[in-house]
Design an enzyme around this catalytic site. Structure first.
Site, PDB file in Angstrom:
ATOM      1  N   HIS A   1       2.894  37.101  -9.067  1.00  0.00           N
ATOM      2  CA  HIS A   1       2.362  37.299  -7.723  1.00  0.00           C
ATOM      3  C   HIS A   1       2.143  38.777  -7.493  1.00  0.00           C
ATOM      4  O   HIS A   1       2.598  39.630  -8.260  1.00  0.00           O
ATOM      5  CB  HIS A   1       3.287  36.718  -6.646  1.00  0.00           C
ATOM      6  CG  HIS A   1       4.656  37.332  -6.599  1.00  0.00           C
ATOM      7  ND1 HIS A   1       4.889  38.598  -6.123  1.00  0.00           N
ATOM      8  CD2 HIS A   1       5.855  36.841  -6.977  1.00  0.00           C
ATOM      9  CE1 HIS A   1       6.187  38.860  -6.185  1.00  0.00           C
ATOM     10  NE2 HIS A   1       6.787  37.822  -6.712  1.00  0.00           N
TER      11      HIS A   1
ATOM     12  N   ASP B   1      21.300  24.091 -13.879  1.00  0.00           N
ATOM     13  CA  ASP B   1      22.279  24.821 -14.683  1.00  0.00           C
ATOM     14  C   ASP B   1      23.465  25.225 -13.801  1.00  0.00           C
ATOM     15  O   ASP B   1      23.369  26.131 -12.977  1.00  0.00           O
ATOM     16  CB  ASP B   1      21.608  26.063 -15.280  1.00  0.00           C
ATOM     17  CG  ASP B   1      22.390  26.663 -16.416  1.00  0.00           C
ATOM     18  OD1 ASP B   1      23.594  26.915 -16.221  1.00  0.00           O
ATOM     19  OD2 ASP B   1      21.805  26.903 -17.475  1.00  0.00           O
TER      20      ASP B   1
ATOM     21  N   SER C   1      11.172  36.647 -10.064  1.00  0.00           N
ATOM     22  CA  SER C   1       9.719  36.504 -10.177  1.00  0.00           C
ATOM     23  C   SER C   1       9.243  36.946 -11.554  1.00  0.00           C
ATOM     24  O   SER C   1       9.544  38.043 -12.005  1.00  0.00           O
ATOM     25  CB  SER C   1       9.020  37.351  -9.119  1.00  0.00           C
ATOM     26  OG  SER C   1       9.222  36.842  -7.844  1.00  0.00           O
TER      27      SER C   1
END
Length: 330
Positions: free
Chosen positions: A155, A277, A292
């Protein structure tokens, strides 16, 4: 004069539409490393204003039309690209008792404004908060050995606190060391607390809605080569992503893909997943800012990267198909 430089951890995204296209699989070098990003403005950005006193009267630059997001490009027709250059130019003008005229860039307009200041005991203040760049922490997605390009974040990197739509294109990527994790809570995503290192990885040439892209100059020889998968190859079910949770160590985080959007054009929410997890959840309690760009792997192929978190359910996140990142690897 008070100056500040903004530092952010990255997880949010903005969507942009491109025409549909076909992407072919590629062999790339797998990422997962924590990176520090420094983006450079083409000038000095105004990030806010504060009250000063001129001729014993209160004054705030906002009353003269200065706005957060304005980019200072010149002082008395002399180019400035950093805070130090801005300070030096203003100081010289003050010492010469010259009127100080700033050239501002606001979106697509050029504006000229006089800079007023308060002077006391050979010190001056202007009422402007400024910064000359933007720093942040994210995760490398892949390196392309054929082009020596890299792709990360998934992004755009931008400052959400500014009203300006200025997009920063140029900058540098460094190694990064994760010191601690602030866990996520529903309604309040956590973040990686990391230190930007001194080892330069590469230079940026693009910062857009599908990530940051650049030319790498420094690459470890211990990294893994992996094939990419088109969106048609991806399945619901088990997968994992790679990210750094402590120091420089790349950790594996198991996830379950719960939804796949078949897209003919780029969109940031192609992959929906949840973290399964337990070891990772005990540390992060979900997706945290700084993840990210974390590469998502399924069936030994790179399928995309983590882009952002579901703020109402921080165990759930979203990913960008690797197809769209390869499209941006120009």
């Amino acid at each position: 004069m008070l100056f500040k430089k903004l530092s952010i951890s990255l997880i949010t995204v903005v969507s942009l539409v491109f025409p549909s296209f076909q992407v072919f699989a590629a062999d790339v070098i797998l990422g997962g490393q924590s990176i520090g990003i420094e983006l450079d403005y083409e000038g000095v950005m105004i990030t806010g204003t504060y009250d000063i006193s001129i001729d014993n009267r209160p004054y705030n630059p906002a009353s003269d039309g200065y706005q957060s997001g304005d980019l200072i490009t010149q002082v008395n027709q002399q180019n400035v690209e950093s805070i130090s250059e801005l300070m030096e130019s203003v100081k010289n003008s003050v010492e010469k008792n010259q009127k100080i005229m700033l050239t501002l860039k606001r979106q697509n307009k050029t504006i000229k404004k006089e800079l007023k200041f308060q002077k006391k005991d050979d010190q001056f203040t202007t009422g402007l908060y400024v910064q000359d760049g933007l720093t942040g922490i994210g995760t490398m997605t892949y390196y392309n050995p054929e082009t020596h390009h890299f792709g990360a974040l998934g992004h755009m990197m931008y400052d959400t606190s500014l009203s300006s739509d200025t997009t920063i294109k140029n900058g540098t990527v460094y190694n990064s060391y994760v010191k601690k994790i602030n866990p996520s809570q529903n309604g309040n995503p956590g973040e990686k607390i990391a230190k930007i290192g001194s080892i330069e990885i590469g230079r940026l040439y693009e910062n857009n809605n599908y990530g940051i892209y650049g030319q790498y100059t420094n690459l470890s020889d211990q990294l893994q080569t992996i094939s990419t998968a088109s969106m048609d190859e991806i399945e619901l079910g088990e997968a994992y992503f790679l990210t750094v949770l402590n120091g420089h160590e790349v950790s594996r985080c198991s996830i379950r893909i719960t939804d796949l959007k078949k897209q003919n054009e780029p969109d940031v929410k192609g992959i929906t997943f949840e973290i399964t997890d337990e070891e990772v959840l005990s540390l992060t309690n979900g997706i945290v800012q700084g993840m990210s760009g974390s590469p998502i792997i399924q069936n030994n192929k790179l399928i995309g990267c983590v882009t952002h978190v579901d703020i109402n359910n921080v165990h759930q996140g979203y990913g960008l198909y690797i197809d769209w990142m390869l499209k941006n690897d120009k």
